[in-house]
Write a protein that holds these residues in place. Structure first.
Motif, PDB file in Angstrom:
ATOM      1  N   CYS A  14       0.917  -1.028   0.011  1.00 23.22           N
ATOM      2  CA  CYS A  14      -0.104   0.084   0.305  1.00 23.22           C
ATOM      3  C   CYS A  14       0.882   1.250  -0.055  1.00 23.22           C
ATOM      4  O   CYS A  14       1.662   1.459   0.777  1.00 23.22           O
ATOM      5  CB  CYS A  14      -0.689  -0.087   1.233  1.00 23.22           C
ATOM      6  SG  CYS A  14      -2.043   1.488   1.210  1.00 23.22           S
ATOM      7  N   LEU A  16      -0.239   4.544   0.476  1.00 21.09           N
ATOM      8  CA  LEU A  16      -0.785   5.490   0.905  1.00 21.09           C
ATOM      9  C   LEU A  16      -0.290   5.977   2.451  1.00 21.09           C
ATOM     10  O   LEU A  16      -0.867   7.006   2.651  1.00 21.09           O
ATOM     11  CB  LEU A  16      -2.213   5.224   1.182  1.00 21.09           C
ATOM     12  CG  LEU A  16      -2.988   5.121  -0.139  1.00 21.09           C
ATOM     13  CD1 LEU A  16      -4.417   4.770  -0.081  1.00 21.09           C
ATOM     14  CD2 LEU A  16      -2.901   6.055  -1.250  1.00 21.09           C
ATOM     15  N   ALA A  19       3.268   3.242   6.857  1.00 19.16           N
ATOM     16  CA  ALA A  19       3.077   1.793   7.322  1.00 19.16           C
ATOM     17  C   ALA A  19       3.500   0.580   6.259  1.00 19.16           C
ATOM     18  O   ALA A  19       4.009  -0.337   6.400  1.00 19.16           O
ATOM     19  CB  ALA A  19       1.866   1.542   7.779  1.00 19.16           C
ATOM     20  N   CYS A  20       3.268   1.026   4.965  1.00 19.07           N
ATOM     21  CA  CYS A  20       3.523   0.051   3.822  1.00 19.07           C
ATOM     22  C   CYS A  20       3.078  -1.289   4.041  1.00 19.07           C
ATOM     23  O   CYS A  20       3.864  -2.311   3.910  1.00 19.07           O
ATOM     24  CB  CYS A  20       5.209   0.138   3.774  1.00 19.07           C
ATOM     25  SG  CYS A  20       6.011   1.635   3.504  1.00 19.07           S
ATOM     26  N   TYR A  47      -2.275  -6.663   8.296  1.00 26.14           N
ATOM     27  CA  TYR A  47      -3.047  -5.520   8.817  1.00 26.14           C
ATOM     28  C   TYR A  47      -3.149  -4.546   7.462  1.00 26.14           C
ATOM     29  O   TYR A  47      -2.765  -4.621   6.725  1.00 26.14           O
ATOM     30  CB  TYR A  47      -1.848  -4.634   9.620  1.00 26.14           C
ATOM     31  CG  TYR A  47      -2.530  -3.556  10.216  1.00 26.14           C
ATOM     32  CD1 TYR A  47      -3.270  -3.216  11.214  1.00 26.14           C
ATOM     33  CD2 TYR A  47      -2.085  -2.160   9.618  1.00 26.14           C
ATOM     34  CE1 TYR A  47      -4.083  -2.277  11.583  1.00 26.14           C
ATOM     35  CE2 TYR A  47      -2.862  -0.932  10.115  1.00 26.14           C
ATOM     36  CZ  TYR A  47      -3.725  -1.009  11.128  1.00 26.14           C
ATOM     37  OH  TYR A  47      -4.413  -0.107  11.379  1.00 26.14           O
ATOM     38  N   LYS A  51      -7.957   3.200   4.642  1.00 29.34           N
ATOM     39  CA  LYS A  51      -7.566   3.812   3.752  1.00 29.34           C
ATOM     40  C   LYS A  51      -6.884   3.031   2.457  1.00 29.34           C
ATOM     41  O   LYS A  51      -6.806   3.032   1.228  1.00 29.34           O
ATOM     42  CB  LYS A  51      -6.266   4.735   3.880  1.00 29.34           C
ATOM     43  CG  LYS A  51      -6.671   6.001   4.601  1.00 29.34           C
ATOM     44  CD  LYS A  51      -5.559   7.099   4.422  1.00 29.34           C
ATOM     45  CE  LYS A  51      -4.327   6.856   5.053  1.00 29.34           C
ATOM     46  NZ  LYS A  51      -3.228   7.861   4.939  1.00 29.34           N
ATOM     47  N   GLY A  52      -6.266   1.674   3.053  1.00 28.66           N
ATOM     48  CA  GLY A  52      -5.407   0.620   2.117  1.00 28.66           C
ATOM     49  C   GLY A  52      -6.724   0.191   1.268  1.00 28.66           C
ATOM     50  O   GLY A  52      -6.622   0.059  -0.285  1.00 28.66           O
ATOM     51  N   ASN A 181      -0.371   5.299  12.383  1.00 32.44           N
ATOM     52  CA  ASN A 181       0.873   4.066  12.027  1.00 32.44           C
ATOM     53  C   ASN A 181       2.142   4.484  11.803  1.00 32.44           C
ATOM     54  O   ASN A 181       2.972   3.794  11.008  1.00 32.44           O
ATOM     55  CB  ASN A 181       0.215   3.275  10.970  1.00 32.44           C
ATOM     56  CG  ASN A 181      -0.821   2.301  11.693  1.00 32.44           C
ATOM     57  OD1 ASN A 181      -0.609   1.509  12.552  1.00 32.44           O
ATOM     58  ND2 ASN A 181      -1.959   2.562  10.853  1.00 32.44           N
TER      59      ASN A 181
HETATM   60  S1  SF4 Z   1      -1.932   1.780   7.417  1.00 34.42           S
HETATM   61 FE1  SF4 Z   1      -3.391   2.050   5.823  1.00 34.42          FE
HETATM   62  S2  SF4 Z   1      -3.029   3.665   4.423  1.00 34.42           S
HETATM   63 FE2  SF4 Z   1      -1.172   3.062   5.683  1.00 34.42          FE
HETATM   64  S3  SF4 Z   1       0.002   1.491   4.341  1.00 34.42           S
HETATM   65 FE3  SF4 Z   1      -1.484   0.412   5.948  1.00 34.42          FE
HETATM   66  S4  SF4 Z   1      -3.488   0.322   4.763  1.00 34.42           S
HETATM   67 FE4  SF4 Z   1      -2.027   1.783   3.640  1.00 34.42          FE
END
Ligand code: SF4
Ligand SMILES: Nc1nc2c(c(=O)[nH]1)N[C@H]1C(S)=C(S)[C@@H](COP(=O)(O)OP(=O)(O)OC[C@H]3O[C@@H](n4cnc5c(=O)[nH]c(N)nc54)[C@H](O)[C@@H]3O)O[C@H]1N2
Ligand SMILES: Nc1nc2c(c(=O)[nH]1)N[C@H]1C(S)=C(S)[C@@H](COP(=O)(O)OP(=O)(O)OC[C@H]3O[C@@H](n4cnc5c(=O)[nH]c(N)nc54)[C@H](O)[C@@H]3O)O[C@H]1N2
Ligand SMILES: [Mo]
Length: 569
Positions: A14, A16, A19-20, A47, A51-52, A181
């Motif tokens: 991810c 966004l 945290a990746c 996890y 948003k992911g 995160n």
């Molecule tokens: S915490 Fe959410 S936005 Fe951030 S990398 Fe993980 S899934 Fe994506």
């Protein structure tokens, strides 16, 4: 013949936030069916946050730009890629020849940190422009930390991060990892890790002027007067010396200037600073004792400690505390990640290096010093508004929305309207890009390959993960690295028709020859040739990833270390 295309399962990181997280996507007919956390991901273990899952909506968003836009008579009209680059070629080079490289400023924003094509090729564009007017989102939130670690540890990205899975005491200042995160600390599922820390008897202490989500799950929350962290941190360091709690341990041989630090904090006793930060003196002393007494502990500070008057000093003091209590570079303490690729602090001989230099240039109007080659975003408006030699006449914005994200956006918006020319490489028409003359749409993250250059260097565990593009790009849409390279070619006078692959080959060969010292000696020259031959089947970012992996700390060094890693193929 069936019209039902088979559903496939693919994995992607991810992009966004920092945290990746590893995602698992179900795909059919070049469409995303579903997105969930990837249970078997070596780093994030399934996890995901809301948003992911929204990457699908971002991809399908009808408002996301798919075609270049050119402003004609004040209105944006769709154009072909060839028309858009031709327009840039018509308008950009004359400004460069008339006013010089500094007349074209660049601004690069957050999403670029997650897009290898933008991050790797931005320096090529800046070099081709010959501009010193480089502005970035980092100067809005994290430069104080990067300056502090640069001066302390020798590299801008040598940020020690809490080893949360082994720590039993965490002191968190000005950060809200329950929501974010982690930042300059890549730690997916902070919530779960914090819970586990407390379940094994550990403690979390949060210092924040607000009862944040992280404060709510901590063992202790101390309110602080906004901007007063420096006094608290000085009081903590004072207490360590005052109560003879300094324990350098094996760090002693790496530490210089201990006496200067002790002398510097002499006047900042908890009794003196308490009222300034809204603490009582005993609480400060108690906190210093807890930190010194914990076997595995780390202090972590983020945005709240950066975006304030003494941000750099605060950021430095956070790591001074980690050092003085012997928790730096210790299991369960604040540790340095060892990234598989692109980390300057894993190259060369340990213990030697050039360190960092700041202030090699100053901004023209306010005289703000550059750090990491970047100038503060808040100086951009005045550089456009103020006449004289070196005035900014044109702007290239890349994945950045400073009208919304930087202070005094209204002033910047008005300044953007004074520019002679503006280009945006962006996926939306928004507060910033609406001022552009040409907008070149970047790709949707799902159409792009992914390898983290930055966040492996801030990760609480070492890992190396690569994702193929999940969806096919629309025909004739170039990847973002080629967009930047074509802009670089226009700036250099090579023209919009340049063969970008050939241009990329030349630039890459130059990099390899420089890094092997090939110009100076013929043995290194043939080594460089061998490296280039070994990578000749790749191009663009893939080639750079393989090169960085193979020459990195775990790499095969092009055959010298046969067990080392290479590009997975
Ligand atoms: S915490 Fe959410 S936005 Fe951030 S990398 Fe993980 S899934 Fe994506
Ligand atoms: N009021 C307020 N201001 C803030 C903050 C805050 O919390 N509140 N936070 C601050 C912080 S921490 C930061 S880091 C900065 C961030 O500041 P910016 O980097 O300016 O802001 P972002 O919203 O991350 O930028 C997103 C831009 O990139 C574009 N974009 C998104 N994805 C892509 C892509 O894949 N390719 C391309 N080419 N473009 C893309 C978007 O359309 C948008 O124009 O803002 C700071 N400013
Ligand atoms: N959901 C979500 N996650 C994100 C982002 C996002 O937009 N949304 N943005 C990403 C980005 S770009 C970043 S940089 C990170 C930021 O990640 P964090 O730094 O973890 O998060 P912030 O919410 O900025 O938290 C800053 C905290 O500092 C506190 N604070 C404010 N002033 C002071 C002060 O003077 N002293 C102290 N001690 N505390 C103070 C605030 O109350 C707040 O709780 O988050 C990333 N993650
Ligand atoms: Mo940020």
């Amino acid at each position: 013949m069936s019209t039902q295309a088979a559903e496939t399962t693919v994995h992607r990181i991810c992009p966004l936030c920092e945290a990746c997280c590893g995602l698992e996507l179900k795909i059919s007919n070049n469409e995303v069916i579903s997105i969930r956390g990837h249970e078997a991901d070596v780093f994030s273990h399934g996890y995901i946050c809301p948003k992911g899952a929204s990457l699908k909506d971002l991809h399908n968003d009808p408002d996301r730009l798919r075609k270049p836009l050119i402003k004609r008579n004040g209105k944006f009209v769709e154009a072909s890629w060839a028309e858009a680059f031709a327009e840039i070629e018509r308008r950009l080079p004359p400004l460069l020849s008339a006013h010089g490289g500094d007349a074209v400023a660049t601004v690069i924003g957050n999403p670029a940190a997650h897009k290898i094509g933008l991050l790797m090729y931005f320096p090529r564009l800046a070099k081709a422009l010959g501009t010193h007017n480089i502005f970035s989102a980092s100067t809005l939130d994290q430069m104080p930390k990067q300056l502090a670690v640069g001066l302390m540890f020798g590299n801008w990205l040598s940020v020690p991060v809490p080893d949360i899975e082994r720590a039993d005491f965490l002191l968190i200042l000005g950060a809200n990892p329950m929501v974010s995160n982690g930042s300059l600390w890549t730690v997916p599922d902070f919530r779960g890790k914090a819970k586990a820390l407390r379940a094994r008897g550990g403690r979390i202490v949060v210092v924040d002027p607000r009862r944040s989500e992280t404060a709510a799950v901590a063992d202790e929350h101390h309110f602080i007067r906004p901007g007063a962290d420096v006094f608290l941190l000085l009081g903590l360091v004072h207490t360590l010396f005052d109560e003879k709690l300094v324990r350098l341990g094996r760090l002693a041989e790496h530490v210089v200037g201990l006496g200067a630090v002790e002398a510097g904090v002499k006047d900042f006793s908890p009794e003196r600073v308490a009222a300034r930060c809204g603490f009582d003196a005993q609480t400060i002393r108690q906190l210093a004792r807890q930190l010194a007494g914990a076997e595995r502990a780390a202090v972590y500070g983020r945005i709240g400690t950066c975006t304030q008057e003494y941000g750099t000093l605060c950021s430095w003091l956070v790591d001074v505390l980690n050092v003085l209590t012997g928790h730096l570079d210790q299991e369960g303490g604040a540790m340095f990640p060892k990234a598989a690729a692109f980390a300057v602090n894993t190259l060369g001989q340990p213990g030697s290096g050039k360190g960092v230099t700041t202030g090699r240039r100053k901004s023209r109007v306010s005289g703000a010093p550059e750090i990491m080659g970047e100038l503060p975003m808040i100086c951009l408006a005045e550089e456009i508004e103020t006449p004289g030699a070196g005035q900014v006449k044109a702007l290239i914005s890349i994945a950045s929305n400073p009208v919304l994200s930087s202070p005094n956006g209204e002033r910047l918006a008005a300044a953007l309207d004074q520019l002679d020319f503006m280009v945006s490489v962006d996926i939306y028409l928004n507060e910033t890009t609406r001022h552009a003359d040409v907008i070149l749409p970047g790709s949707s993250p799902l159409e792009d390959l992914h390898y983290d250059i930055v966040f492996q260097q801030f990760s609480h565990r070492n890992h190396a993960r690569y994702s193929e593009p999940v969806l096919a790009r629309e025909a004739d849409t170039p990847p973002e690295w080629q967009i930047l390279l074509r802009l670089a070619a226009i700036a250099q006078g090579k023209g919009a028709q340049v063969d970008v692959d050939k241009f990329d080959d030349e630039l890459f060969a130059g990099d390899v020859r420089r890094s092997t010292g090939a110009q100076a000696d013929s043995q290194a020259g043939s080594q460089a040739d061998a490296v280039l031959a070994a990578l000749s089947h790749l191009s663009g970012p893939e080639r750079q990833i393989d090169f960085a992996l193979r020459t990195g700390p775990y790499g095969d060094r092009f055959g010298q270390k046969p067990d080392g890693i290479i590009w997975p193929r």
